[in-house]
Every structure is written in C-alpha cells, then in structure tokens.
Design a protein around this motif. Structure first.
Motif, short mmCIF file in Angstrom:
data_model
loop_
_atom_site.label_atom_id
_atom_site.label_comp_id
_atom_site.label_asym_id
_atom_site.label_seq_id
_atom_site.Cartn_x
_atom_site.Cartn_y
_atom_site.Cartn_z
N VAL A 14 0.82 -1.47 0.24
CA VAL A 14 0.08 0.10 0.31
C VAL A 14 0.97 1.27 -0.11
CG1 VAL A 14 -1.30 1.55 1.40
CG2 VAL A 14 -2.05 -0.65 1.10
N SER A 15 1.99 1.05 0.64
CA SER A 15 2.82 2.42 0.92
C SER A 15 3.22 2.59 -0.09
CB SER A 15 3.85 2.44 2.36
OG SER A 15 3.24 1.93 3.43
N ASP A 16 3.74 1.74 -1.03
CA ASP A 16 4.86 1.60 -2.00
C ASP A 16 4.08 2.24 -3.28
OD1 ASP A 16 6.34 0.56 -0.77
OD2 ASP A 16 6.36 -1.23 -1.55
N ALA A 17 2.83 1.32 -2.75
CA ALA A 17 1.54 2.39 -4.40
C ALA A 17 1.53 3.63 -4.33
CB ALA A 17 0.35 1.52 -4.00
N ARG A 18 1.30 4.26 -2.76
CA ARG A 18 1.44 5.52 -2.37
C ARG A 18 2.22 6.23 -2.99
NH1 ARG A 18 -4.07 7.52 -0.51
NH2 ARG A 18 -5.13 5.35 -0.13
N GLU A 19 3.03 5.74 -2.76
CA GLU A 19 4.72 6.80 -3.49
C GLU A 19 5.03 7.04 -4.52
OE1 GLU A 19 8.25 4.89 -1.86
OE2 GLU A 19 7.64 5.70 -0.54
N LYS A 20 4.36 6.07 -5.50
CA LYS A 20 3.44 5.48 -7.33
C LYS A 20 2.35 6.85 -7.92
CE LYS A 20 6.22 1.65 -8.30
NZ LYS A 20 6.52 0.73 -9.57
N LEU A 38 2.37 -5.15 -5.52
CA LEU A 38 1.80 -4.33 -5.84
C LEU A 38 1.83 -4.06 -7.38
CD1 LEU A 38 2.95 -1.13 -5.71
CD2 LEU A 38 4.73 -1.11 -5.56
N ALA A 39 2.49 -4.97 -8.44
CA ALA A 39 2.08 -5.57 -8.94
C ALA A 39 0.45 -5.66 -9.87
CB ALA A 39 3.14 -6.94 -9.58
N LYS A 40 0.33 -6.58 -8.65
CA LYS A 40 -1.56 -6.48 -9.19
C LYS A 40 -1.98 -5.14 -9.14
CE LYS A 40 -1.81 -10.71 -10.62
NZ LYS A 40 -2.07 -11.20 -10.91
N ILE A 41 -1.44 -4.73 -7.33
CA ILE A 41 -2.53 -2.91 -7.39
C ILE A 41 -2.14 -2.02 -8.79
CG2 ILE A 41 -2.33 -1.05 -6.75
CD1 ILE A 41 -1.26 -2.47 -4.19
N GLU A 42 -0.88 -2.30 -9.61
CA GLU A 42 -0.89 -1.46 -10.55
C GLU A 42 -1.55 -2.06 -11.51
OE1 GLU A 42 3.50 -2.16 -10.57
OE2 GLU A 42 3.62 -0.01 -10.55
#
Lengths: 383, 273
Positions: free
Chosen positions: A299-305, A376-380
């Motif tokens: 979640v944090s990594d996705a937010r950074e992106k 993260l890959a699935k989130i993207e």
C-alpha cells in the motif's frame, strides 16, 4: 485508559510461538494438552515449563486426537484450556473439534499453519487451512477464527480468544502461520489491569433444576463445572436442552440454530478488523495474517507511485467480516486478495461483494512469503 | 424399597435401548454395586464412554456422564482426571471402541498409569453398527463382514493391557455377576490404571450368526469357555486352546501413578522459580 494510571509494561523480544504461550497463561489458561508438531511445538515447550510454575497442568498425549479429547475433558471441569497444532494435526483433531462445538465446551486451538497439503512444508509458511477452519469438521456448527498479523496482536487476540470461547461456550481458533510463529519482534506485554478476563456463564439454579442447554437463559446456556454438585449428561448425538439424545426434528433444528446464533447474533463482539489508508483508497487489498504485513508495505509503495491503495486487514477471519468488505468494495475499483494458498478467502470476498468490483488473487504455496512487490504488481494492474 | 445402588442410576431414563437379554445390564449392575460398596458419591464420579452399545451406558447412570466420539473416551477421561486428580473417573467401552479405533489410547493410558478404571465390554462383535467383526472376534466366527468366517487373529485384551503397563488387569464374564463386581471393585479401588475386560453376550449380532441366538445359550457358552486363572496355571497350553482365563490377572501397586508423578513436576517447577 488514562495514561497516568498505566503501569509500566514489560518489553520483550520474543518469537510468536512464545508470545502465544505467554498470552494464554495471561488469559488464565491452566491446562494444555498437545502433541509435537512443527511449526507449533515451541508453544508446547513453553507451556510444559510455565504451567506447573503457575499451578497449571501440561500433558503430552499419544496423538493429536487424544490431545483434543483431553482438552475437552479438562474444560468440562472448568479449566481454561489450550492446544496448539499445525496442518496434519488440525486435520486429525477435526472430529473432536466438532464434538467440542456440539457439546458447547470452551477451548482455544492454535493452528500454526504450514505450507502444502498432507505433510507439506512443515518448516515453511502457508495459509491454506482457512477453509478447513470453517468447514473442516462434518456437520454445521458456528466457527470463530482469529488471524493476528503482529506479535503484540497475537498477545491481545489470544486473550480475546479465551474470553470469546468462555462467554460463547465454544472452541475458538487462532490461526497463526510459520512466519508469525517463528519471527521475533519487540513487543510490550500489556499489564493485566489493561484487559478483562471473562468466564463462562455458570448455573445459578439448584442442581435438580439444571439443564446444560437451557435456552431460557439465552443462546449461551450456563455450563456447570464437573464435580460441583451438578451432574449432567451430554453427548455428541443430537441432544435436547437436558443433554440427552433426541431425534425430534423440531428440537434438532432449534438446537443447531441456537448454536449458530451464538456467533451470528454477536458479530459486534467477535468481528475485528483493521484499516490502513482506506479512506480515499481506489484500489483495495483484503489480507490477513503475516501476508497482511506485506500488503501494508505494498500500500505504501503504491502510494509512492501515486496509486491510492488501501488495506482492509481481517483480524477475525471467521465469521467473515462481510459488512466492512462489502462497504469497501463499493468504494474501490478492484480488490487484491493475497493469500499463501491457491485462493481460498478470495471466494468469500467474491461471495460477499457480488459484482461491485473485480477481485484478483495473489497466490503462493511454495512456502515463501508473498512479497510486497508481487502485491504491488496486481495493484498496478487494477489501477 | 429400591436397591441401594439405584442411586447411581437415572431411573427416569429407563427402559434402556439394549436388546432384551443383553449382557451390558449385568455389567452396569456390577459397576453400580461396586460404586455402592466403595461408598463413592455420584457427585465425585465421572463416567465417560465412546461410541457403541456399551457406550450408551452413561446415559442411564446418575453421575457426571459424557458420551464422546468413537474410540476416544479414554483421552477425554484423561483430561478430566488430570485436571481433577482427587475425583473418580471411569470409562466404559466396547471391544471395537477400546481396542480397534481406540487402541492407541488404550495402550498409552496403560503405559501412563493414570488412576482411572476402564471396563471393556467384550462381546466379540460390533453390535450397534450391525454385527461386523471386531479385533476380538474369534477366528472362524461369522460376522456381517466375515460371511465366510473370520480370518483376523484376535487380540487378547487383558494381556495387551498388562503388556502395555496397566497396573491392574482382570477379566470377568457376564455369567458370574458376583465375581465381576469383585473384580470391578478391585479395579476402582486400585490407584493406577485398571482394566477389567468383561466377556459379554451379543446374541443379536454375534449369537445369531454363530448358532447361539438365545442369550442364555450364549452366556452359557461364554461361561464354559472361561477358566479361573488359578486353575489355568495348572493347565497345558493345549487345554487352554480357545479358553479365556478369568480373575485377577495382574496387579502392581508400585508402578507410579501419573497424577502423583505430576505433583513432583509442580513441586520442582515451583521450587526453581
């Protein structure tokens, strides 16, 4: 609680299995019956040392089935009881767990989940017993399964598990996994003044009027400890409120439905979950246990992106947190369900949300944890 | 006036569900008389069973009674006894329940020597499920699953219990209720794991298939196949072929009882604290 009253907490750096055992003792557990099995054995090690120190009793039985039997026997005398096991042992215990559910005996069962079916991956993580926890024993019966993600939560949730087992007269599962069982973490041990310990309802009527399943006291009838003057019968056969067998269809229907109501009418007491960055989330994650830790990083990594991801973390897995998941599904564009199995709780998510949003799984069964990058890959993909 | 042992029975649960002439009634009576002789209070007694005809006995008995899963009664009883060592715990079980599905618990309870009493009603057959052969069915006997004669070599339950470490082992039969009561009483009074095997009649499932359909004929057949252990000592192996010796087979008062052993564990743990 007022901070000025707060006693200084003991700070420890323990592996999860030791946290689990110490939490059980803090919860008032004074009886453990078990059988050696990786990766749960450290719980038995601690209990064998600590229980006699606090006046409790530990017994290593000849097999997993016997351990579950001894547990139920001890609970009938009024003790708070614990066993710990892993996949194969969980399978072996199922019949007696069903018995405990049906005669309505409080007990706590820890399953430190490992990978694979059969003997599987004894020293590696898995989350593949979650459906077995719900449906593993034959017949219908209510189920409570709790899946902590952090070791301080292991401690507090085990105390809560004992309390739920007592006040609802039923087995409660704590589903850990190999990673949580063996990872060490710094945690503060709550002072006993910070939590409440609850007891099973006990009869107030004279022995001659006592009935072990007397629903006039509500869906959780009072339970008499053995050897306290209340001589009662119970059986794994369908029984009426006196505890004696019956095949009367109306009574069988009534009693099984009453048992189910112990959970379905107490969801507010039982269901617990945690939300991380869900308020403005556009992509959701539903996760539990150690996998939820990776999900939080994702979640944090996705937010950074720049992707607004959010995590709904189930602390109570059964009964399934239907309302929070449904609500979440109306807010997000899609839900990722990472779990260390080939897709089990994803069915439950899909069942609850209908067509509200797409659901994708991240599934690993090789004994290694799911990494944040994989989530993260699935989130993207969904973003 | 009601017999004194009726205080151990739930008279309002009677009539029972056993077939007319079933040996289990004789055994329940011997058990209650033994309780009465020892003046044990029903409030201090737990009677635990598994599954089968025999395992329905606790429902008729006025104490703490628990009808558990198939084969597992001893493990439940171990939990009760270990949690409350100063109370009396008795298990009643059939031959299939105790020696087939429950065989592991049987030998380990013997080894552990926890202070409780196991009464095994050996009627040589699975009665409730319809007469299938059990681990004690004699070779050659007919059963629902051995229509051409049983080839499975039977257990000698009493010898098995003795070999596994039970500190009191006896065998009685339903043809001699007085002896049976004495053997059960001895087991109840013994501080350790006691096993009393009781040869009993299931004329409905065993007898009917083996030309012994009349309960009297079958009890008579059982009685004639028994030899008192003192007499058996003087008999040759050949003479003992097909016979069961009855009486007190084994008693060891020196073997450490499990709960006593655990008292030492508690003592050591608390001293080193």
């Amino acid at each position: 609680m007022d901070n000025t009253d707060k006693k200084e907490r003991q700070v420890v750096f323990w592996p999860g299995n030791i946290v689990a055992a110490e939490a059980a003792i803090a919860a008032g557990c004074r009886f453990f019956a078990g059988y050696p099995i990786t990766p749960s054995s450290e719980i038995a090690h601690v209990m064998s040392k600590r229980l006699p120190e606090v006046g409790g009793r530990f017994i290593q039985m000849e097999d997993e089935i016997a351990a579950m039997g001894a547990l139920i026997g001890a609970s009938l005398t009024g003790e708070k009881v614990l066993t710990a096991t892993s996949g194969p042992g969980f399978s072996l215990k199922q019949e007696n767990i069903g018995f405990a559910s049906f005669i309505e005996v409080p007990c706590v069962i820890i399953n430190v989940m490992r990978g694979g079916p059969s003997t599987g991956l004894p020293t590696a993580l898995g989350q593949s017993d979650v459906m077995q926890a719900r449906w593993g024993t034959h017949g219908d019966r209510p189920v409570i399964a709790i899946t902590p993600s952090y070791l301080d939560e292991v401690y507090t949730e085990i105390i809560r598990a004992f309390n739920l087992a007592e006040i609802l007269r039923m087995p409660v599962y704590i589903l850990l996994d190999e990673v949580l069982g063996h990872l060490s973490e710094r945690l503060e041990i709550p002072d006993p003044s910070e939590y409440e310990l609850l007891e099973r309802p006990r009869p107030t009527v004279p022995p001659e009027e006592y009935k072990p399943y007397d629903s006039s006291f509500g869906d959780v009838p009072p339970m008499a400890d053995y050897f306290t003057g209340y001589r009662w019968h119970t059986t794994g056969l369908n029984h009426d409120q006196t505890g004696f067998p019956t095949t009367d269809p109306k009574i069988c229907q009534f009693e099984e439905e009453r048992m189910e109501r112990k959970v379905s009418q107490n969801l507010d007491k039982i269901i617990s979950y945690d939300e991380f960055m869900t308020e403005d989330a556009e992509i959701g994650i539903f996760a539990f246990g150690s996998t939820a830790r990776a999900a939080m990083v994702a979640v944090s990594d996705a937010r950074e992106k720049g992707i607004k991801a959010g995590l709904l973390r189930a602390i109570t897995l059964w009964p399934f947190p239907e309302e929070p998941v449904r609500k979440f599904s109306k807010q997000v564009k899609g839900i990722v369900v990472p779990e260390a199995n080939l897709g089990q709780m994803i069915y439950e998510v899909e069942r609850v949300i209908g067509c509200n949003c797409p659901v994708v799984g991240v599934n690993k069964v090789g004994g290694v944890p799911i990494y944040p990058g994989e989530i993260l890959a699935k989130i993207e993909e969904l973003a | 006036m009601a017999a004194p042992y009726t205080k151990y029975l739930r008279m309002n649960r009677i009539p029972h569900m056993w077939c007319p002439g079933c040996g289990i009634g004789i055994i329940v009576k011997a058990l209650t008389r033994a309780f009465d002789a020892l003046e044990w209070s029903p409030d201090d007694l737990a009677l635990i069973s598994g599954i089968g005809c025999t395992s329905r006995a606790p429902g008729y008995m006025n104490m703490h009674t628990l009808h558990t899963t198939h084969g597992r009664a001893i493990s439940f009883a171990t939990g009760v006894k270990f949690a409350r060592p100063n109370k009396h715990v008795v298990v009643i079980s059939g031959d299939g329940d105790a020696s087939a599905i429950g065989g592991n618990h049987l030998i380990h309870a013997c080894r552990r020597n926890i202070d409780m009493t196991l009464v095994i009603v050996n009627n040589f057959i699975y009665g409730m499920t319809g007469g299938q052969y059990s681990p004690t069915t004699p070779v050659g006997a007919r059963a629902a699953t051995s229509p051409w004669g049983n080839i499975d070599i039977p257990f000698n339950i009493a010898e098995l219990a003795k070999g596994a470490g039970a500190s009191y082992v006896a065998r009685g039969h339903v043809g001699s209720g007085v002896q049976l009561e004495r053997l059960i009483r001895g087991g109840l009074d013994h501080k350790g794991f006691s096993v009393i095997e009781v040869l009993s009649n299931c004329h409905t499932q065993y007898g009917r298939r083996n030309r012994l359909a009349d309960p009297i004929d079958l009890i008579d057949h059982i009685a004639k196949s028994t030899v008192n252990i003192r007499k058996a000592a003087k008999m040759s192996d050949g003479d003992m072929e097909g016979k069961y010796f009855v009486g007190l087979i084994h008693k060891d008062e020196n073997r450490r009882e499990y709960c006593k052993g655990y008292e030492q564990v508690i003592e050591r743990a608390q001293m080193s604290k």
